[in-house]
Scaffold this motif. Structure first.
Motif, PDB file in Angstrom:
ATOM      1  N   VAL A  49       0.845  -1.197   0.000  1.00 32.40           N
ATOM      2  CA  VAL A  49       0.000   0.000   0.000  1.00 32.40           C
ATOM      3  C   VAL A  49       0.882   1.251   0.000  1.00 32.40           C
ATOM      4  O   VAL A  49       0.640   2.188  -0.764  1.00 32.40           O
ATOM      5  CB  VAL A  49      -0.968   0.010   1.209  1.00 32.40           C
ATOM      6  CG1 VAL A  49      -1.652   1.359   1.364  1.00 32.40           C
ATOM      7  CG2 VAL A  49      -2.005  -1.109   1.067  1.00 32.40           C
ATOM      8  N   PHE A  60      -6.073  -1.422  -6.297  1.00 32.16           N
ATOM      9  CA  PHE A  60      -5.614  -0.059  -6.580  1.00 32.16           C
ATOM     10  C   PHE A  60      -6.138   0.326  -7.961  1.00 32.16           C
ATOM     11  O   PHE A  60      -6.008  -0.437  -8.914  1.00 32.16           O
ATOM     12  CB  PHE A  60      -4.080   0.008  -6.601  1.00 32.16           C
ATOM     13  CG  PHE A  60      -3.446  -0.389  -5.300  1.00 32.16           C
ATOM     14  CD1 PHE A  60      -3.166   0.555  -4.335  1.00 32.16           C
ATOM     15  CD2 PHE A  60      -3.123  -1.717  -5.053  1.00 32.16           C
ATOM     16  CE1 PHE A  60      -2.575   0.190  -3.130  1.00 32.16           C
ATOM     17  CE2 PHE A  60      -2.529  -2.097  -3.860  1.00 32.16           C
ATOM     18  CZ  PHE A  60      -2.258  -1.141  -2.888  1.00 32.16           C
ATOM     19  N   LEU A  83      -1.442   5.481  -6.825  1.00 34.50           N
ATOM     20  CA  LEU A  83      -2.634   4.744  -7.248  1.00 34.50           C
ATOM     21  C   LEU A  83      -3.602   4.667  -6.069  1.00 34.50           C
ATOM     22  O   LEU A  83      -3.243   4.168  -5.002  1.00 34.50           O
ATOM     23  CB  LEU A  83      -2.271   3.328  -7.705  1.00 34.50           C
ATOM     24  CG  LEU A  83      -1.301   3.212  -8.878  1.00 34.50           C
ATOM     25  CD1 LEU A  83      -1.044   1.745  -9.202  1.00 34.50           C
ATOM     26  CD2 LEU A  83      -1.833   3.938 -10.101  1.00 34.50           C
ATOM     27  N   PRO A  84      -4.827   5.147  -6.234  1.00 37.86           N
ATOM     28  CA  PRO A  84      -5.781   5.112  -5.122  1.00 37.86           C
ATOM     29  C   PRO A  84      -6.128   3.685  -4.700  1.00 37.86           C
ATOM     30  O   PRO A  84      -6.414   2.843  -5.552  1.00 37.86           O
ATOM     31  CB  PRO A  84      -7.021   5.814  -5.682  1.00 37.86           C
ATOM     32  CG  PRO A  84      -6.555   6.568  -6.881  1.00 37.86           C
ATOM     33  CD  PRO A  84      -5.372   5.812  -7.417  1.00 37.86           C
ATOM     34  N   LEU A  85      -6.073   3.430  -3.414  1.00 38.11           N
ATOM     35  CA  LEU A  85      -6.542   2.160  -2.861  1.00 38.11           C
ATOM     36  C   LEU A  85      -8.056   2.272  -2.757  1.00 38.11           C
ATOM     37  O   LEU A  85      -8.567   3.108  -2.013  1.00 38.11           O
ATOM     38  CB  LEU A  85      -5.916   1.914  -1.488  1.00 38.11           C
ATOM     39  CG  LEU A  85      -6.364   0.659  -0.753  1.00 38.11           C
ATOM     40  CD1 LEU A  85      -6.000  -0.605  -1.531  1.00 38.11           C
ATOM     41  CD2 LEU A  85      -5.741   0.626   0.640  1.00 38.11           C
ATOM     42  N   TYR A 124       2.472   1.410  -3.754  1.00 38.20           N
ATOM     43  CA  TYR A 124       1.579   1.663  -4.885  1.00 38.20           C
ATOM     44  C   TYR A 124       0.683   2.883  -4.682  1.00 38.20           C
ATOM     45  O   TYR A 124       0.432   3.631  -5.616  1.00 38.20           O
ATOM     46  CB  TYR A 124       0.746   0.415  -5.197  1.00 38.20           C
ATOM     47  CG  TYR A 124       1.568  -0.634  -5.894  1.00 38.20           C
ATOM     48  CD1 TYR A 124       1.732  -0.611  -7.274  1.00 38.20           C
ATOM     49  CD2 TYR A 124       2.230  -1.612  -5.169  1.00 38.20           C
ATOM     50  CE1 TYR A 124       2.520  -1.547  -7.919  1.00 38.20           C
ATOM     51  CE2 TYR A 124       3.021  -2.562  -5.805  1.00 38.20           C
ATOM     52  CZ  TYR A 124       3.161  -2.520  -7.177  1.00 38.20           C
ATOM     53  OH  TYR A 124       3.955  -3.446  -7.819  1.00 38.20           O
ATOM     54  N   SER A 125       0.212   3.091  -3.470  1.00 34.77           N
ATOM     55  CA  SER A 125      -0.638   4.250  -3.216  1.00 34.77           C
ATOM     56  C   SER A 125       0.195   5.455  -2.789  1.00 34.77           C
ATOM     57  O   SER A 125       0.032   6.542  -3.337  1.00 34.77           O
ATOM     58  CB  SER A 125      -1.685   3.914  -2.146  1.00 34.77           C
ATOM     59  OG  SER A 125      -2.688   4.872  -2.110  1.00 34.77           O
TER      60      SER A 125
END
Length: 190
Positions: free
Chosen positions: A26, A53, A35-37, A29-30
């Protein structure tokens, strides 16, 4: 969709990968990539987690976290390294890498951001149809530019930008078959 098309496929819904540490995934990537979770699931009976995501509207990168997942085997379950740094071959049925589309003019900026965050990155590659498939400089034959890097679990990722339209005349190679390959035997651990 035409009558000759057997399935109406509109794109990718999601690609599901496996991570060793969902918190770290998390954060990467977020937190780093932005990238929105958007969805999280706890699997029944303590079986793990499944997080999604959003990459673009309707397209997601998903991760499973399994408490008893085997460790990765670079060079088998994934590429061992990035193009230009090591072996990129992975096993039949494995997921070799994930490529994200980016604006062509952002390569240097995104490479600097990843480097500043301590992420090991490769070279910015200009893919063309030359014998080596890569050009030192941009030219009209370059069809896509790429920057490769690894996520915290060693998953090979790519930032990519198409540099020109791809036409139907570019699909010109005869597909190879299973008879054309020589499977590499991976020695069992002692």
């Amino acid at each position: 969709m035409t009558d000759e098309t057997p399935f109406q496929i509109d794109g990718f819904c999601h690609l599901a990968l496996v991570c060793s540490d969902m918190r770290r995934t998390v954060d990467f990537y977020s937190g780093l990539l932005g990238l929105p979770l958007v969805k999280t699931l706890e699997l029944p009976d303590g079986g793990g987690q499944h997080f999604f995501f959003e990459v673009s509207p309707g397209s997601y990168l998903a991760f499973f976290w399994f408490p008893d997942a085997p460790d990765p085997v670079p060079g088998v379950s994934s590429a061992a390294d990035m193009p230009g740094y090591g072996e990129i071959t992975s096993a039949v049925g494995s997921m070799n890498h994930v490529a994200f589309t980016i604006p062509e003019d952002r390569f240097e900026d995104y490479k600097e951001r990843l480097d500043a965050a301590g992420v090991r990155t490769g070279f910015i590659l200009n893919h063309d149809d030359s014998p080596w498939g890569v050009a030192a400089k941009m030219h009209p034959g370059v069809f896509i530019r790429s920057l490769y890097f690894l996520d915290p679990d060693g998953i090979l990722l790519e930032l990519a930008a198409w540099t020109r339209e791809i036409g139907p005349d570019e699909a010109r190679h005869e597909p190879r078959t299973a008879a054309d390959r020589t499977a590499r035997v991976v020695p069992a651990e002692a």
